[in-house]
Motif scaffolding. Structure first.
Motif, short mmCIF file in Angstrom:
data_model
loop_
_atom_site.label_atom_id
_atom_site.label_comp_id
_atom_site.label_asym_id
_atom_site.label_seq_id
_atom_site.Cartn_x
_atom_site.Cartn_y
_atom_site.Cartn_z
N ARG A 46 0.92 -1.49 0.07
CA ARG A 46 -0.10 -0.14 -0.09
C ARG A 46 1.06 1.23 0.37
N TYR A 47 1.59 1.37 0.82
CA TYR A 47 2.83 2.03 0.97
C TYR A 47 3.38 2.64 -0.79
N GLY A 48 3.87 1.57 -1.47
CA GLY A 48 4.36 1.82 -2.33
C GLY A 48 3.50 2.20 -3.31
N ALA A 49 1.85 1.63 -3.18
CA ALA A 49 0.70 1.72 -4.65
C ALA A 49 0.66 3.78 -4.15
N ALA A 50 0.78 3.98 -3.22
CA ALA A 50 0.40 5.74 -2.60
C ALA A 50 1.39 6.41 -2.90
N GLY A 51 2.38 6.02 -3.89
CA GLY A 51 3.29 6.83 -4.24
C GLY A 51 4.59 6.63 -3.11
N GLU A 52 4.68 6.04 -2.35
CA GLU A 52 5.49 6.05 -0.90
C GLU A 52 5.13 7.33 0.18
N ILE A 53 3.68 7.38 -0.16
CA ILE A 53 3.57 8.41 0.67
C ILE A 53 3.34 8.18 2.08
N ALA A 54 3.51 8.31 3.30
CA ALA A 54 3.95 7.76 4.59
C ALA A 54 3.50 8.90 5.65
N THR A 55 3.39 10.19 5.21
CA THR A 55 3.93 11.34 6.67
C THR A 55 2.69 11.16 6.94
N VAL A 56 0.86 10.81 6.11
CA VAL A 56 0.20 11.15 6.41
C VAL A 56 -0.83 10.00 6.13
N SER A 57 -2.15 9.73 6.31
CA SER A 57 -2.38 8.62 5.90
C SER A 57 -3.87 9.08 6.82
#
Length: 317
Positions: A46-57
């Protein structure tokens, strides 16, 4: 009475800001070297599929707090969960076939994580990542076969998060890192190519909601994190000088409109944006002559990790 059924259709528009600065000297790329780059890898799909966005979720994915922003673990919610994953890594480069018998001889990335809320204000998480490089063939100074070793890298990560208000949370994590890339032949003996160090993650997260009208509500969240900040690891002499860990600053924003189509059906969309900055000095461009190396452009990278936090913003040639 039948339970309400909510239809949630998440739509993620991930816009990732990637800033790559390259400099050329004598047709050579001025790349930024870092130690232990495997710290930036994860098997989380999921982290990779979301463009490696993980500071917000969204609140549905608190495990993002184990990847980039520790503050996401606790968000006034009682959550518990975990995952185990295994990913073959560049196995086509391995001399072994791809049969199940040789599965653990080929390179792979394995990860497991568990997290849970102590209460609505505090949460803990643990993550273990193991990167197996495969079997390394050793040679002596004459190129003769000198045995085989199993090269690997791993880290243990412990994360804590605290919610201060209904809107604000913060978190911190610490990693114990170790790698063993085998042995190298030097001066008629084999020296170990292994090291151990530690790094910390720090993060903050803020979220709020606005009611636009009877059917539309707007959820906004913002977060920032510093990852992999720690001392420069080193190896036994005569290995190269110590290099920086891939310390990284990331800041993200997520806007999540929610449309209540009826009492039982709602529609969600999520639009996220994240910017990142590598907090590692850029190597200078050198002028090489008989007297040695002279910096032609840029700055000396022999600085402390604390100095690199701000000097990396302006030291590129």
């Amino acid at each position: 009475m039948k339970p309400s059924l909510f239809l949630k259709i998440p739509v993620m528009l991930a816009l990732v800001l990637s800033s790559v600065k390259t400099s050329f000297s004598q047709e050579e790329l001025n790349a930024i070297p870092v130690a232990l780059p495997f710290l930036t890898l994860t098997t989380n799909a999921r982290y990779g599929a979301a463009g490696e966005i993980a500071t917000v979720s969204s609140s549905a994915y608190p495990e993002a707090g184990l990847i980039q922003n520790p503050a996401l673990l606790s968000k006034n919610a009682l959550n518990i969960g975990g995952n185990i994953s295994f990913m073959p890594w560049l196995s086509y480069l391995s001399p072994y076939d791809h049969s199940f018998r040789n599965l653990f001889k080929n390179p792979y990335l394995a990860e497991n994580a568990v997290f849970g809320a102590i209460n609505r204000k505090n949460a803990l998480g643990y993550r273990f990542v193991y990167f197996h490089h495969g079997t390394t063939i050793q040679q002596d100074q004459y190129g003769n076969y000198a045995g085989e070793t199993e090269a690997y890298e791993y880290f243990h990560q412990l994360t804590y998060s605290h919610t201060f208000t209904d809107h604000l949370s913060a978190g911190a994590g610490i990693k114990y890192i170790r790698n063993n890339l085998g042995y190298f032949y030097y001066n008629n003996s084999f020296l170990s190519y292994a090291t151990a160090t530690f790094a910390v993650d720090l993060g903050i997260h803020y979220e709020t909601s606005y009611t636009i009208n009877d059917i539309l509500c707007l959820h906004i969240s913002a977060g920032a994190a510093i990852n992999n900040f720690g001392p420069k690891p080193g190896y036994e002499p005569p290995m190269p000088e110590k290099q920086f860990l891939p310390a990284n600053l990331a800041a993200g924003l997520m806007i999540s409109p929610e449309w209540k189509l009826s009492e039982k059906v709602s529609l969600h969309a999520r639009i996220a944006y994240q910017a990142e900055k590598l907090l590692v000095p850029t190597p200078p461009l050198l002028y090489i002559d008989d007297t040695g190396d002279t910096i032609r452009e840029g700055r000396n990278t022999d600085v402390s990790v604390f100095t690199a936090l701000y000097s990396s913003w302006y030291d590129a040639p």
